[in-house]
Write a protein that holds these residues in place. Structure first.
Motif, PDB file in Angstrom:
ATOM      1  N   GLY A   1      73.306  12.403 -29.379  1.00  0.00           N
ATOM      2  CA  GLY A   1      72.612  12.882 -30.552  1.00  0.00           C
ATOM      3  C   GLY A   1      73.589  13.254 -31.661  1.00  0.00           C
ATOM      4  N   LEU A   2      73.148  13.106 -32.916  1.00  0.00           N
ATOM      5  CA  LEU A   2      74.012  13.368 -34.064  1.00  0.00           C
ATOM      6  C   LEU A   2      73.373  14.374 -35.016  1.00  0.00           C
ATOM      7  N   GLU A   3      72.770  15.416 -34.451  1.00  0.00           N
ATOM      8  CA  GLU A   3      72.159  16.434 -35.292  1.00  0.00           C
ATOM      9  C   GLU A   3      73.226  17.147 -36.123  1.00  0.00           C
ATOM     10  N   ARG A   4      72.809  17.704 -37.249  1.00  0.00           N
ATOM     11  CA  ARG A   4      73.743  18.394 -38.137  1.00  0.00           C
ATOM     12  C   ARG A   4      74.431  19.540 -37.398  1.00  0.00           C
ATOM     13  N   GLY A   5      75.734  19.653 -37.636  1.00  0.00           N
ATOM     14  CA  GLY A   5      76.535  20.665 -36.963  1.00  0.00           C
ATOM     15  C   GLY A   5      77.160  20.180 -35.677  1.00  0.00           C
ATOM     16  N   LYS A   6      76.734  19.012 -35.167  1.00  0.00           N
ATOM     17  CA  LYS A   6      77.289  18.472 -33.931  1.00  0.00           C
ATOM     18  C   LYS A   6      78.759  18.101 -34.134  1.00  0.00           C
ATOM     19  N   ARG A   7      79.579  18.434 -33.172  1.00  0.00           N
ATOM     20  CA  ARG A   7      80.998  18.096 -33.232  1.00  0.00           C
ATOM     21  C   ARG A   7      81.199  16.660 -32.760  1.00  0.00           C
ATOM     22  N   VAL A   8      81.825  15.857 -33.603  1.00  0.00           N
ATOM     23  CA  VAL A   8      82.194  14.482 -33.257  1.00  0.00           C
ATOM     24  C   VAL A   8      83.703  14.441 -33.111  1.00  0.00           C
ATOM     25  N   ALA A   9      84.188  14.030 -31.954  1.00  0.00           N
ATOM     26  CA  ALA A   9      85.636  13.996 -31.730  1.00  0.00           C
ATOM     27  C   ALA A   9      85.966  12.888 -30.734  1.00  0.00           C
TER      28      ALA A   9
ATOM     29  N   PRO B   1      74.553   3.668 -41.417  1.00  0.00           N
ATOM     30  CA  PRO B   1      75.568   3.709 -40.371  1.00  0.00           C
ATOM     31  C   PRO B   1      76.605   4.812 -40.590  1.00  0.00           C
ATOM     32  N   ASP B   2      76.441   5.599 -41.652  1.00  0.00           N
ATOM     33  CA  ASP B   2      77.470   6.556 -42.066  1.00  0.00           C
ATOM     34  C   ASP B   2      77.272   7.941 -41.480  1.00  0.00           C
ATOM     35  N   LEU B   3      78.400   8.565 -41.114  1.00  0.00           N
ATOM     36  CA  LEU B   3      78.433   9.982 -40.779  1.00  0.00           C
ATOM     37  C   LEU B   3      79.289  10.694 -41.815  1.00  0.00           C
ATOM     38  N   HIS B   4      78.755  11.750 -42.416  1.00  0.00           N
ATOM     39  CA  HIS B   4      79.532  12.611 -43.299  1.00  0.00           C
ATOM     40  C   HIS B   4      80.031  13.762 -42.435  1.00  0.00           C
ATOM     41  N   LEU B   5      81.340  13.875 -42.288  1.00  0.00           N
ATOM     42  CA  LEU B   5      81.941  14.844 -41.382  1.00  0.00           C
ATOM     43  C   LEU B   5      82.751  15.881 -42.140  1.00  0.00           C
ATOM     44  N   ALA B   6      82.591  17.148 -41.736  1.00  0.00           N
ATOM     45  CA  ALA B   6      83.452  18.217 -42.247  1.00  0.00           C
ATOM     46  C   ALA B   6      84.679  18.247 -41.352  1.00  0.00           C
TER      47      ALA B   6
ATOM     48  N   ALA C   1      94.709   1.886 -33.111  1.00  0.00           N
ATOM     49  CA  ALA C   1      95.058   2.319 -31.767  1.00  0.00           C
ATOM     50  C   ALA C   1      95.806   3.641 -31.821  1.00  0.00           C
ATOM     51  N   GLY C   2      95.359   4.590 -31.010  1.00  0.00           N
ATOM     52  CA  GLY C   2      95.970   5.909 -30.972  1.00  0.00           C
ATOM     53  C   GLY C   2      95.424   6.875 -32.007  1.00  0.00           C
ATOM     54  N   GLY C   3      94.572   6.409 -32.922  1.00  0.00           N
ATOM     55  CA  GLY C   3      94.032   7.254 -33.977  1.00  0.00           C
ATOM     56  C   GLY C   3      92.962   8.210 -33.470  1.00  0.00           C
ATOM     57  N   VAL C   4      92.782   9.307 -34.199  1.00  0.00           N
ATOM     58  CA  VAL C   4      91.814  10.346 -33.848  1.00  0.00           C
ATOM     59  C   VAL C   4      90.880  10.597 -35.018  1.00  0.00           C
ATOM     60  N   VAL C   5      89.600  10.817 -34.717  1.00  0.00           N
ATOM     61  CA  VAL C   5      88.614  11.259 -35.704  1.00  0.00           C
ATOM     62  C   VAL C   5      87.897  12.465 -35.121  1.00  0.00           C
ATOM     63  N   SER C   6      87.882  13.569 -35.884  1.00  0.00           N
ATOM     64  CA  SER C   6      87.238  14.783 -35.407  1.00  0.00           C
ATOM     65  C   SER C   6      86.638  15.527 -36.586  1.00  0.00           C
ATOM     66  N   GLY C   7      85.374  15.961 -36.452  1.00  0.00           N
ATOM     67  CA  GLY C   7      84.718  16.706 -37.517  1.00  0.00           C
ATOM     68  C   GLY C   7      83.293  17.048 -37.143  1.00  0.00           C
ATOM     69  N   ASP C   8      82.677  17.929 -37.927  1.00  0.00           N
ATOM     70  CA  ASP C   8      81.297  18.353 -37.699  1.00  0.00           C
ATOM     71  C   ASP C   8      80.351  17.542 -38.590  1.00  0.00           C
ATOM     72  N   VAL C   9      79.225  17.119 -38.034  1.00  0.00           N
ATOM     73  CA  VAL C   9      78.267  16.298 -38.773  1.00  0.00           C
ATOM     74  C   VAL C   9      77.586  17.127 -39.864  1.00  0.00           C
ATOM     75  N   LEU C  10      77.740  16.678 -41.110  1.00  0.00           N
ATOM     76  CA  LEU C  10      77.038  17.270 -42.246  1.00  0.00           C
ATOM     77  C   LEU C  10      75.786  16.486 -42.589  1.00  0.00           C
TER      78      LEU C  10
ATOM     79  N   GLY D   1      77.065   9.563 -24.628  1.00  0.00           N
ATOM     80  CA  GLY D   1      78.050  10.176 -24.989  1.00  0.00           C
ATOM     81  C   GLY D   1      79.403  10.588 -24.740  1.00  0.00           C
ATOM     82  N   LEU D   2      80.202  10.187 -25.828  1.00  0.00           N
ATOM     83  CA  LEU D   2      81.594  10.573 -25.842  1.00  0.00           C
ATOM     84  C   LEU D   2      81.729  12.014 -26.278  1.00  0.00           C
ATOM     85  N   PHE D   3      80.800  12.512 -27.090  1.00  0.00           N
ATOM     86  CA  PHE D   3      80.846  13.895 -27.557  1.00  0.00           C
ATOM     87  C   PHE D   3      79.430  14.448 -27.591  1.00  0.00           C
TER      88      PHE D   3
END
Length: 288
Positions: free
Chosen positions: A28-36, A240-245, A226-235, A286-288
């Motif tokens: 789930g990708l509800e607002r405030g969810k941590r994506v990492a 297909p877009d996620l706006h992340l804080a 490869a090796g990259g990281v993405v981490s943020g909270d869903v705004l 889920g990964l997160f």
């Protein structure tokens, strides 16, 4: 042993955004969810295949590709799509719609009646209204009529959609702009007789996407590496877009860039993949 995940894309089942994973699981990708997540170090992005079948060549694809398909699989996938005009004998009924993405950004399109509003959610349409319903080729001719007579495009670039989401006018203003164009469209001569016209009834997705109070975008992920990281909270989530804080500000992640990579849990809170700052001249989109 580290568990690996492969993203199958962002889905809008029942108007709720979820990330789908190969194997059938969803997050789930509800607002405030941590994506990492982290891209597996030393890995490479591979073609996701076409029409539910894996790529026979297991070909590599560029990190910036939103389709994540090699040339052959992309050709096979498009050959079976409505957009390619190869399904003239499709017996399903279709709807013609007008979709509003921002001031002066309205497009015309078609979608199968059975899909409901899913196509509009997938495109990130803020407001829309149906125009008519009928056979596929009648819907296609109506789409072409509007493009020629009213100069309404059938595509709006994602860069344009993203640029206006943080400062959208009130619902009444966006519905009024759409209503004016809907009236002009229904008044046109040349509509196919088999297409039943629909009255104006605006549907607004601003609240569904989470656009109320959305802060401006600072950057857009241009590709994963490869090796990259993405981490943020869903705004917000739109199309297909996620706006992340994130730690570096508000970052937009096009989840189509995630497909084709082997992913795992992130061990740090950061964004270390290439990000283009909004306003950069000459940049492409889920990964997160």
């Amino acid at each position: 042993m580290t568990q690996l995940w492969r993203c199958a894309g962002l889905r809008w089942g029942d108007g709720v955004p979820v990330l789908a994973w190969e194997g059938g699981r969803c997050s789930g990708l509800e607002r405030g969810k941590r994506v990492a997540f982290a891209v597996v170090a030393g890995g490479a992005r591979s073609c996701v295949g076409a029409r539910g079948h894996g790529c026979p060549a297991r070909a590599g694809v560029p990190g910036r590709s939103t389709g994540a398909r090699c040339e052959e699989c992309a050709r096979l996938d498009r050959a079976h799509s409505v957009a390619a005009d190869t399904l003239a004998d499709d017996p399903r009924p279709y709807r013609v719609y007008l979709a509003w993405f921002g001031p002066g950004m309205v497009k015309v399109g078609i979608t199968a009646v059975g899909r409901g509003p899913a196509r509009l959610l997938e495109q990130g349409a803020v407001t829309f209204s149906w125009l008519g319903r009928g056979p596929l080729m009648a819907a296609r001719r109506t789409e072409e009529l509007l493009r020629a007579a009213l100069r309404v495009p059938d595509r709006i670039p994602y860069a344009g959609k993203r640029a206006v989401r943080a400062g959208l006018p009130p619902i009444g203003e966006r519905e009024a702009e759409l209503a004016e164009l809907h009236t002009r469209a229904l008044a046109l001569h040349g509509w196919p007789e088999s297409l039943e016209r629909a009255p104006f009834r605006a549907v607004d997705h601003g609240a569904v996407f989470g656009f109320e109070g959305l802060p401006r975008t600072d950057g857009v992920v241009s590709e994963l590496v490869a090796g990259g990281v993405v981490s943020g909270d869903v705004l917000a989530a739109a199309g297909p877009d996620l706006h992340l804080a994130a730690g570096r500000g508000v970052v937009v992640l096009d989840t189509r860039l995630m497909t084709g990579w082997a992913l795992t849990t992130a061990d740090r809170d950061d964004v270390t993949v290439p990000v283009r700052e909004v306003g950069d001249a000459g940049a492409q989109e889920g990964l997160f």
